[in-house]
Scaffold this motif. Structure first.
Motif, mmCIF file in Angstrom:
data_model
loop_
_atom_site.group_PDB
_atom_site.id
_atom_site.type_symbol
_atom_site.label_atom_id
_atom_site.label_comp_id
_atom_site.label_asym_id
_atom_site.label_seq_id
_atom_site.Cartn_x
_atom_site.Cartn_y
_atom_site.Cartn_z
ATOM 1 N N ALA A 1 0.805 -1.212 0.000
ATOM 2 C CA ALA A 1 0.000 0.000 0.000
ATOM 3 C C ALA A 1 0.843 1.270 0.000
ATOM 4 O O ALA A 1 0.318 2.361 0.112
ATOM 5 C CB ALA A 1 -0.926 0.007 1.222
ATOM 6 N N ALA A 2 2.161 1.128 -0.130
ATOM 7 C CA ALA A 2 3.042 2.291 -0.047
ATOM 8 C C ALA A 2 2.652 3.351 -1.070
ATOM 9 O O ALA A 2 2.384 3.052 -2.223
ATOM 10 C CB ALA A 2 4.490 1.868 -0.260
ATOM 11 N N SER A 3 2.643 4.594 -0.626
ATOM 12 C CA SER A 3 2.255 5.697 -1.494
ATOM 13 C C SER A 3 3.255 6.825 -1.311
ATOM 14 O O SER A 3 4.357 6.610 -0.806
ATOM 15 C CB SER A 3 0.830 6.159 -1.133
ATOM 16 N N PHE A 4 2.896 8.033 -1.731
ATOM 17 C CA PHE A 4 3.795 9.167 -1.618
ATOM 18 C C PHE A 4 2.999 10.384 -1.166
ATOM 19 O O PHE A 4 1.809 10.504 -1.426
ATOM 20 C CB PHE A 4 4.487 9.440 -2.964
ATOM 21 N N ARG A 5 3.675 11.312 -0.484
ATOM 22 C CA ARG A 5 2.990 12.456 0.097
ATOM 23 C C ARG A 5 3.041 13.683 -0.805
ATOM 24 O O ARG A 5 2.269 14.613 -0.627
ATOM 25 C CB ARG A 5 3.596 12.797 1.465
ATOM 26 N N VAL A 6 3.956 13.712 -1.775
ATOM 27 C CA VAL A 6 4.082 14.851 -2.686
ATOM 28 C C VAL A 6 4.184 14.325 -4.108
ATOM 29 O O VAL A 6 4.987 13.447 -4.397
ATOM 30 C CB VAL A 6 5.345 15.690 -2.357
ATOM 31 N N CYS A 7 3.361 14.835 -5.011
ATOM 32 C CA CYS A 7 3.468 14.465 -6.414
ATOM 33 C C CYS A 7 4.759 15.045 -6.986
ATOM 34 O O CYS A 7 5.176 16.140 -6.636
ATOM 35 C CB CYS A 7 2.274 14.997 -7.202
ATOM 36 N N GLU A 8 5.383 14.292 -7.871
ATOM 37 C CA GLU A 8 6.649 14.727 -8.455
ATOM 38 C C GLU A 8 6.461 15.023 -9.937
ATOM 39 O O GLU A 8 5.336 15.200 -10.400
ATOM 40 C CB GLU A 8 7.719 13.665 -8.206
ATOM 41 N N ARG A 9 7.567 15.024 -10.703
ATOM 42 C CA ARG A 9 7.434 15.541 -12.057
ATOM 43 C C ARG A 9 8.446 14.918 -13.018
ATOM 44 O O ARG A 9 9.642 14.862 -12.716
ATOM 45 C CB ARG A 9 7.632 17.058 -12.032
ATOM 46 N N LEU A 10 7.947 14.457 -14.163
ATOM 47 C CA LEU A 10 8.794 14.030 -15.268
ATOM 48 C C LEU A 10 9.179 15.268 -16.068
ATOM 49 O O LEU A 10 8.321 15.972 -16.597
ATOM 50 C CB LEU A 10 8.059 13.029 -16.151
ATOM 51 N N VAL A 11 10.480 15.552 -16.154
ATOM 52 C CA VAL A 11 10.961 16.766 -16.818
ATOM 53 C C VAL A 11 11.506 16.467 -18.210
ATOM 54 O O VAL A 11 11.188 17.149 -19.180
ATOM 55 C CB VAL A 11 12.055 17.460 -15.966
ATOM 56 N N ASN A 12 12.335 15.426 -18.310
ATOM 57 C CA ASN A 12 13.035 15.139 -19.565
ATOM 58 C C ASN A 12 12.972 13.643 -19.859
ATOM 59 O O ASN A 12 13.778 12.869 -19.341
ATOM 60 C CB ASN A 12 14.491 15.600 -19.474
ATOM 61 N N PRO A 13 12.042 13.206 -20.729
ATOM 62 C CA PRO A 13 11.915 11.767 -21.015
ATOM 63 C C PRO A 13 13.072 11.209 -21.837
ATOM 64 O O PRO A 13 13.186 9.995 -21.996
ATOM 65 C CB PRO A 13 10.603 11.694 -21.808
ATOM 66 N N PRO B 1 2.441 6.498 -13.773
ATOM 67 C CA PRO B 1 2.166 7.823 -14.348
ATOM 68 C C PRO B 1 1.722 8.833 -13.297
ATOM 69 O O PRO B 1 2.081 10.012 -13.365
ATOM 70 C CB PRO B 1 1.055 7.526 -15.360
ATOM 71 N N GLU B 2 0.954 8.368 -12.304
ATOM 72 C CA GLU B 2 0.491 9.280 -11.255
ATOM 73 C C GLU B 2 1.647 9.787 -10.405
ATOM 74 O O GLU B 2 1.686 10.955 -10.014
ATOM 75 C CB GLU B 2 -0.536 8.564 -10.359
ATOM 76 N N ALA B 3 2.603 8.907 -10.109
ATOM 77 C CA ALA B 3 3.723 9.278 -9.249
ATOM 78 C C ALA B 3 4.680 10.239 -9.929
ATOM 79 O O ALA B 3 5.425 10.952 -9.260
ATOM 80 C CB ALA B 3 4.482 8.027 -8.811
ATOM 81 N N ASN C 1 16.391 30.510 -0.228
ATOM 82 C CA ASN C 1 16.361 29.295 0.578
ATOM 83 C C ASN C 1 16.183 28.022 -0.234
ATOM 84 O O ASN C 1 15.933 26.954 0.346
ATOM 85 C CB ASN C 1 15.232 29.383 1.611
ATOM 86 N N MET C 2 16.274 28.100 -1.553
ATOM 87 C CA MET C 2 16.101 26.894 -2.347
ATOM 88 C C MET C 2 16.788 27.043 -3.693
ATOM 89 O O MET C 2 17.110 28.147 -4.143
ATOM 90 C CB MET C 2 14.617 26.575 -2.562
ATOM 91 N N ILE C 3 17.035 25.883 -4.324
ATOM 92 C CA ILE C 3 17.490 25.856 -5.700
ATOM 93 C C ILE C 3 16.473 25.057 -6.513
ATOM 94 O O ILE C 3 15.747 24.217 -5.974
ATOM 95 C CB ILE C 3 18.891 25.230 -5.849
ATOM 96 N N VAL C 4 16.409 25.342 -7.796
ATOM 97 C CA VAL C 4 15.542 24.615 -8.719
ATOM 98 C C VAL C 4 16.441 23.922 -9.725
ATOM 99 O O VAL C 4 17.437 24.500 -10.178
ATOM 100 C CB VAL C 4 14.567 25.570 -9.441
ATOM 101 N N TYR C 5 16.109 22.686 -10.088
ATOM 102 C CA TYR C 5 16.915 21.942 -11.050
ATOM 103 C C TYR C 5 15.986 21.138 -11.947
ATOM 104 O O TYR C 5 14.781 21.001 -11.675
ATOM 105 C CB TYR C 5 17.906 21.015 -10.340
ATOM 106 N N ASP C 6 16.550 20.600 -13.027
ATOM 107 C CA ASP C 6 15.722 19.923 -14.017
ATOM 108 C C ASP C 6 15.860 18.406 -13.976
ATOM 109 O O ASP C 6 15.770 17.734 -15.005
ATOM 110 C CB ASP C 6 16.033 20.446 -15.427
ATOM 111 N N MET C 7 16.034 17.839 -12.800
ATOM 112 C CA MET C 7 16.078 16.378 -12.667
ATOM 113 C C MET C 7 14.670 15.797 -12.756
ATOM 114 O O MET C 7 13.710 16.397 -12.263
ATOM 115 C CB MET C 7 16.698 15.977 -11.325
ATOM 116 N N ASN C 8 14.552 14.639 -13.372
ATOM 117 C CA ASN C 8 13.300 13.887 -13.292
ATOM 118 C C ASN C 8 13.111 13.403 -11.857
ATOM 119 O O ASN C 8 14.074 13.091 -11.166
ATOM 120 C CB ASN C 8 13.346 12.670 -14.222
ATOM 121 N N SER C 9 11.858 13.332 -11.418
ATOM 122 C CA SER C 9 11.579 12.814 -10.083
ATOM 123 C C SER C 9 10.218 12.134 -10.099
ATOM 124 O O SER C 9 9.438 12.283 -11.037
ATOM 125 C CB SER C 9 11.618 13.934 -9.040
ATOM 126 N N PHE C 10 9.935 11.377 -9.052
ATOM 127 C CA PHE C 10 8.646 10.694 -8.929
ATOM 128 C C PHE C 10 8.274 10.624 -7.458
ATOM 129 O O PHE C 10 9.110 10.873 -6.578
ATOM 130 C CB PHE C 10 8.700 9.292 -9.552
#
Length: 281
Positions: free
Chosen positions: A19-31, A199-201, A236-245
């Protein structure tokens, strides 16, 4: 002996694994980035870092199993996945070894449908084959707090006693105190998950199959290194273009060893500069 769950807790964790899930939706940046072998490591861009660095950081990836209850007085538990890293702090001869993750992983917060989920516990999970005792309870002093999205999303845990986690091969060091963040610096994060990416993650566009996402993110039950570069720097943050899920939050963001600008010195390579929090929309 390291802290570890009793048999009942182990059985409970196993029952909830599916049942493991995730608390924050992530993002596909570069397929176009897809996982392939770099020596014994798995990397989404083999030109972004050396084989030696890839092998080093692979040993430093740990999953965080997060338990939360649905409501303050509820006995119903939900399991989430995140990441956690170990940071070596202090002077030579007086080191301390502290777990660090995204603060939203280990605090109480609202879920996607507006229900309050109270943080219960966090378990550091060591991938198969590294040590006999693979499940280690970790404690975070912020666990009784409600997450505030305006806060810096970093939480430090209490020092660990497990010898494996205190070994240089298992922990990161922080970048030097005068390190300057800038756009164009190349970064990566090593991710271990027991769940296949959906796809949701990943917030992938329509039409992406699980098979395609495995090519991009890598298989479950192995460490996969995701790479990219810094695209923006804020106070207080940096932004980068890594794929994540979903399940990447809490990972250590480290500096790569190829094609870096002059702001990254040789001694900065492999050092921790950030904690992955989630996508920046």
């Amino acid at each position: 002996m390291p802290d570890s769950p009793d048999n009942a807790s182990r059985q409970h964790d196993t029952a909830l694994e599916e049942a493991a899930s995730f608390r924050v939706c992530e993002r596909l940046v570069n397929p176009d980035r897809q996982i392939s072998h770099l020596g014994t490591a798995n990397v989404d861009n083999t030109k972004a870092l050396s084989e030696s660095l890839a092998v080093q950081v692979t040993r430093k990836a740990f999953k965080l199993k997060i338990m939360a209850s649905k409501g303050v007085d509820s006995d119903e538990l939900v399991l989430y996945e995140g990441q956690v890293g170990i940071i070596r702090l202090g002077p030579v001869g007086n080191f301390s070894f502290r777990p660090v993750t995204a603060k939203h992983n280990v605090t109480t917060q609202m879920n996607a449908i507006g229900e309050l989920e109270q943080f219960d516990s966090a378990t550091l999970f060591i991938p198969d084959g590294r040590v006999p005792n693979r499940i280690i309870r970790t404690t975070f002093p912020v666990g009784d707090q409600i997450f505030d999205h305006s806060e810096i999303d970093i939480a430090w845990g209490n020092a660990v006693r497990c010898d494996h986690l205190r070994h240089p091969n298992s922990c990161f060091e922080l970048a030097r105190s005068d390190f300057v963040y800038e756009e164009g610096q190349h970064v990566g994060m090593a991710i271990y998950s027991d769940s296949e990416v959906t796809p949701e993650a990943s917030q992938a566009p329509p039409g992406y199959t699980k098979e395609t996402l495995v090519k991009i993110y890598g298989k479950a039950h192995q460490v996969n290194i995701l790479t990219g570069k810094v695209t923006a720097v804020d106070e207080n943050m940096i932004v980068y273009d890594m794929n994540s899920f979903g399940g990447c939050s809490g990972a250590i963001v480290f500096l790569l060893d190829k094609d870096q600008p002059e702001s990254v010195r040789p001694e900065d390579v492999g050092k921790a500069i950030a904690i992955h929090s989630g996508p920046h929309w």
